[in-house]
Design a protein around this motif. Sequence first.
Motif, PDB file in Angstrom:
ATOM      1  N   VAL A 192      -8.593  -1.272   2.348  1.00 47.20           N
ATOM      2  CA  VAL A 192      -9.251   0.043   2.438  1.00 47.20           C
ATOM      3  C   VAL A 192      -9.138   0.593   3.854  1.00 47.20           C
ATOM      4  CG1 VAL A 192     -11.512   1.169   2.462  1.00 47.20           C
ATOM      5  CG2 VAL A 192     -10.833  -0.218   0.501  1.00 47.20           C
ATOM      6  N   GLU A 193      -9.366  -0.272   4.832  1.00 45.65           N
ATOM      7  CA  GLU A 193      -9.257   0.162   6.227  1.00 45.65           C
ATOM      8  C   GLU A 193      -7.807   0.515   6.569  1.00 45.65           C
ATOM      9  OE1 GLU A 193      -9.955   1.045  10.234  1.00 45.65           O
ATOM     10  OE2 GLU A 193     -11.184   1.087   8.420  1.00 45.65           O
ATOM     11  N   ALA A 194      -6.851  -0.277   6.072  1.00 45.57           N
ATOM     12  CA  ALA A 194      -5.449  -0.013   6.356  1.00 45.57           C
ATOM     13  C   ALA A 194      -5.010   1.325   5.761  1.00 45.57           C
ATOM     14  CB  ALA A 194      -4.582  -1.151   5.810  1.00 45.57           C
ATOM     15  N   VAL A 195      -5.456   1.608   4.549  1.00 49.60           N
ATOM     16  CA  VAL A 195      -5.109   2.883   3.902  1.00 49.60           C
ATOM     17  C   VAL A 195      -5.680   4.054   4.701  1.00 49.60           C
ATOM     18  CG1 VAL A 195      -5.546   4.317   1.865  1.00 49.60           C
ATOM     19  CG2 VAL A 195      -4.810   1.950   1.582  1.00 49.60           C
ATOM     20  N   ARG A 196      -6.910   3.892   5.203  1.00 47.09           N
ATOM     21  CA  ARG A 196      -7.513   4.957   6.007  1.00 47.09           C
ATOM     22  C   ARG A 196      -6.683   5.222   7.263  1.00 47.09           C
ATOM     23  NH1 ARG A 196     -10.016   5.776  10.391  1.00 47.09           N
ATOM     24  NH2 ARG A 196     -10.004   3.567  10.980  1.00 47.09           N
ATOM     25  N   VAL A 197      -6.266   4.152   7.930  1.00 51.21           N
ATOM     26  CA  VAL A 197      -5.446   4.284   9.138  1.00 51.21           C
ATOM     27  C   VAL A 197      -4.119   4.950   8.807  1.00 51.21           C
ATOM     28  CG1 VAL A 197      -4.141   2.961  10.855  1.00 51.21           C
ATOM     29  CG2 VAL A 197      -6.515   2.347  10.351  1.00 51.21           C
ATOM     30  N   GLU A 198      -3.518   4.572   7.688  1.00 51.14           N
ATOM     31  CA  GLU A 198      -2.224   5.137   7.311  1.00 51.14           C
ATOM     32  C   GLU A 198      -2.340   6.629   6.986  1.00 51.14           C
ATOM     33  OE1 GLU A 198      -0.520   2.783   4.216  1.00 51.14           O
ATOM     34  OE2 GLU A 198      -0.376   0.977   5.460  1.00 51.14           O
ATOM     35  N   ARG A 199      -3.420   7.010   6.334  1.00 47.63           N
ATOM     36  CA  ARG A 199      -3.592   8.428   6.014  1.00 47.63           C
ATOM     37  C   ARG A 199      -3.753   9.259   7.282  1.00 47.63           C
ATOM     38  NH1 ARG A 199      -7.666   7.470   0.856  1.00 47.63           N
ATOM     39  NH2 ARG A 199      -6.012   7.084  -0.690  1.00 47.63           N
ATOM     40  N   ASP A 200      -4.491   8.714   8.255  1.00 46.60           N
ATOM     41  CA  ASP A 200      -4.654   9.421   9.531  1.00 46.60           C
ATOM     42  C   ASP A 200      -3.307   9.534  10.255  1.00 46.60           C
ATOM     43  OD1 ASP A 200      -7.329   9.639   9.031  1.00 46.60           O
ATOM     44  OD2 ASP A 200      -7.946   8.028  10.395  1.00 46.60           O
ATOM     45  N   ALA A 201      -2.525   8.463  10.184  1.00 48.24           N
ATOM     46  CA  ALA A 201      -1.214   8.468  10.849  1.00 48.24           C
ATOM     47  C   ALA A 201      -0.275   9.468  10.189  1.00 48.24           C
ATOM     48  CB  ALA A 201      -0.607   7.066  10.808  1.00 48.24           C
ATOM     49  N   ALA A 202      -0.305   9.524   8.857  1.00 47.75           N
ATOM     50  CA  ALA A 202       0.547  10.481   8.136  1.00 47.75           C
ATOM     51  C   ALA A 202       0.130  11.919   8.452  1.00 47.75           C
ATOM     52  CB  ALA A 202       0.471  10.217   6.639  1.00 47.75           C
ATOM     53  N   ALA A 203      -1.184  12.130   8.527  1.00 45.26           N
ATOM     54  CA  ALA A 203      -1.678  13.475   8.835  1.00 45.26           C
ATOM     55  C   ALA A 203      -1.290  13.902  10.244  1.00 45.26           C
ATOM     56  CB  ALA A 203      -3.201  13.513   8.684  1.00 45.26           C
ATOM     57  N   ALA A 204      -1.085  12.911  11.136  1.00 40.91           N
ATOM     58  CA  ALA A 204      -0.686  13.216  12.511  1.00 40.91           C
ATOM     59  C   ALA A 204       0.813  13.441  12.637  1.00 40.91           C
ATOM     60  CB  ALA A 204      -1.124  12.083  13.430  1.00 40.91           C
ATOM     61  N   GLY A 205       1.539  13.339  11.511  1.00 36.60           N
ATOM     62  CA  GLY A 205       2.965  13.636  11.516  1.00 36.60           C
ATOM     63  C   GLY A 205       3.866  12.459  11.814  1.00 36.60           C
ATOM     64  N   LEU A 206       3.338  11.243  11.772  1.00 37.91           N
ATOM     65  CA  LEU A 206       4.172  10.072  12.038  1.00 37.91           C
ATOM     66  C   LEU A 206       5.138   9.838  10.889  1.00 37.91           C
ATOM     67  CD1 LEU A 206       1.893   9.679  14.168  1.00 37.91           C
ATOM     68  CD2 LEU A 206       2.113   7.222  13.774  1.00 37.91           C
ATOM     69  N   SER A 207       6.250   9.167  11.173  1.00 34.89           N
ATOM     70  CA  SER A 207       7.244   8.865  10.148  1.00 34.89           C
ATOM     71  C   SER A 207       6.712   7.799   9.197  1.00 34.89           C
ATOM     72  CB  SER A 207       8.530   8.358  10.799  1.00 34.89           C
ATOM     73  OG  SER A 207       8.306   7.078  11.405  1.00 34.89           O
ATOM     74  N   ARG A 208       7.390   7.630   8.060  1.00 36.52           N
ATOM     75  CA  ARG A 208       6.964   6.629   7.079  1.00 36.52           C
ATOM     76  C   ARG A 208       6.961   5.235   7.690  1.00 36.52           C
ATOM     77  NH1 ARG A 208      10.263   7.217   1.599  1.00 36.52           N
ATOM     78  NH2 ARG A 208       8.969   5.393   1.155  1.00 36.52           N
ATOM     79  N   ARG A 209       7.974   4.940   8.502  1.00 38.44           N
ATOM     80  CA  ARG A 209       8.027   3.624   9.136  1.00 38.44           C
ATOM     81  C   ARG A 209       6.860   3.440  10.110  1.00 38.44           C
ATOM     82  NH1 ARG A 209      11.659  -0.372   9.754  1.00 38.44           N
ATOM     83  NH2 ARG A 209      11.448  -1.705  11.616  1.00 38.44           N
ATOM     84  N   GLU A 210       6.580   4.473  10.893  1.00 43.18           N
ATOM     85  CA  GLU A 210       5.472   4.385  11.841  1.00 43.18           C
ATOM     86  C   GLU A 210       4.137   4.261  11.122  1.00 43.18           C
ATOM     87  OE1 GLU A 210       7.194   7.013  15.594  1.00 43.18           O
ATOM     88  OE2 GLU A 210       6.407   8.037  13.811  1.00 43.18           O
ATOM     89  N   VAL A 211       3.994   4.952   9.997  1.00 45.10           N
ATOM     90  CA  VAL A 211       2.768   4.846   9.200  1.00 45.10           C
ATOM     91  C   VAL A 211       2.584   3.410   8.711  1.00 45.10           C
ATOM     92  CG1 VAL A 211       1.704   5.507   7.009  1.00 45.10           C
ATOM     93  CG2 VAL A 211       2.679   7.260   8.501  1.00 45.10           C
ATOM     94  N   ALA A 212       3.675   2.823   8.210  1.00 45.15           N
ATOM     95  CA  ALA A 212       3.601   1.446   7.713  1.00 45.15           C
ATOM     96  C   ALA A 212       3.265   0.472   8.847  1.00 45.15           C
ATOM     97  CB  ALA A 212       4.923   1.056   7.054  1.00 45.15           C
TER      98      ALA A 212
END
Length: 437
Positions: free
Chosen positions: A113-133
């Motif tokens: 749950v925490e990892a998904v939250r971090v990934e959503r914030d990263a995606a919203a900040a415009g990071l690439s798929r690799r960076e999000v992962a």
Amino acid sequence: MGPEELFFSTTDVRGVIRQGNSVFVRVSGYPLDELLGTAHNVVRHPDMPAGAFRLMWDSLAAGTPVAVYVCNRTKAGDHYWVCAVVSPLHDGFVSVRVAPTPEAVDLVSEVYVEAVRVERDAAAAGLSRREVAERGAQAIVATLATYGFSSYEEFMHVALPLEISARGHRVSEAHQRSAATGDVASVLAGTGALADQLDAMVESLATYQALGDELADAAVHVLDMAHRLEVSVHTAQQASALVAEKSPVLSNVARVMAQPMTDAVTALAQLPEDFSRLRGDIGRVRFQIALTALYDEMAAAFAAEVHDGVAPASSLTAVPLLCDAAETSVAEMAAQVEKVNGDLQHVAALVSEAGTLLDDFRRFIGQWRHLVLRHARAALAEQVRPIDEELTTSWQWTEQLRALGRQASSAVVRFDRDAAHAHLEAVREPARRLAAG
């Protein structure tokens, strides 16, 4: 999903499914012909963090097996949890999955749950798929650290043996068939013999793991005592200064005994790192045992299905692949066993050295105490009493540490790699004949 059931699949290097077993078909809801030739992420659940798969692919790219908890989605849209073990094999990967314990699912769900939250914030900040992962993977490791795991590797080295242990003997026995004959009976006999060998290894490692924990506990107490004895040295030096004019010999002895005390503390300070390495190497052996046991059980499950008429004999083409994966694990296990044995001897030597240094210090402080009795008993009574108390306590813990060190010195983890190889050959060859005929 029954507790005795096992998912099985093989994929190419891109994750395209080559083989799958009846449990995979039944639980996923996909017919086998729809699974074959399809990317394995056909069953990926949208709530799974990309970081979990980043951790998995990083391990596989390094050529090492990995265990990861995965929530999958069925064709009908339902979900199911598995503890998936994936290993590099030839030109692809082999995966065996078990139903995880509820406790593991509860913990991992919180982590994800925490990892998904971090990934959503990263995606919203415009990071690439690799960076999000990558951000998700970092979040998983960080959250696991709050549960006491120093790395993802340490987590899976603890988690997989616990999952295999939770399955118990009743599960492996579920795949035995007393009425089996011919090559099916040979496959089952070979898997049973290897399971017995691995069970004996688990029992011996439990003893050494307990020894490692006791050593670490005793070392913490002794190091704490040593630090307090360092304070006692300063106390002795200060006390000696009070009577320096009358008894200068006290100051001389108090000054000289500081060096062996410093040497002892330095030696003891090295022990936690060495004990950590011992526990880490034992954890790696336990992981390889669990890995081998899982492949062994999967081979038995295939043979049982053929005996029961649930699967055709051609399904046994998977068994030699499982044997190959188990052989790789056995080789790694043998190497790790050698490391554990080396760790045990190294730890025993360090404990002995630290004990000798503490004995040297005690001789000096014993001389100092004797001189106090002769020259300054009344003047230094209040300063001497806490020193005596520290010495008594430190001696008790040091003796316990030395006794444990002697156990480590005589401890040897035994693993017969040739016997394991023979058991795997006894599985591989009849499985090949059945699949071919």
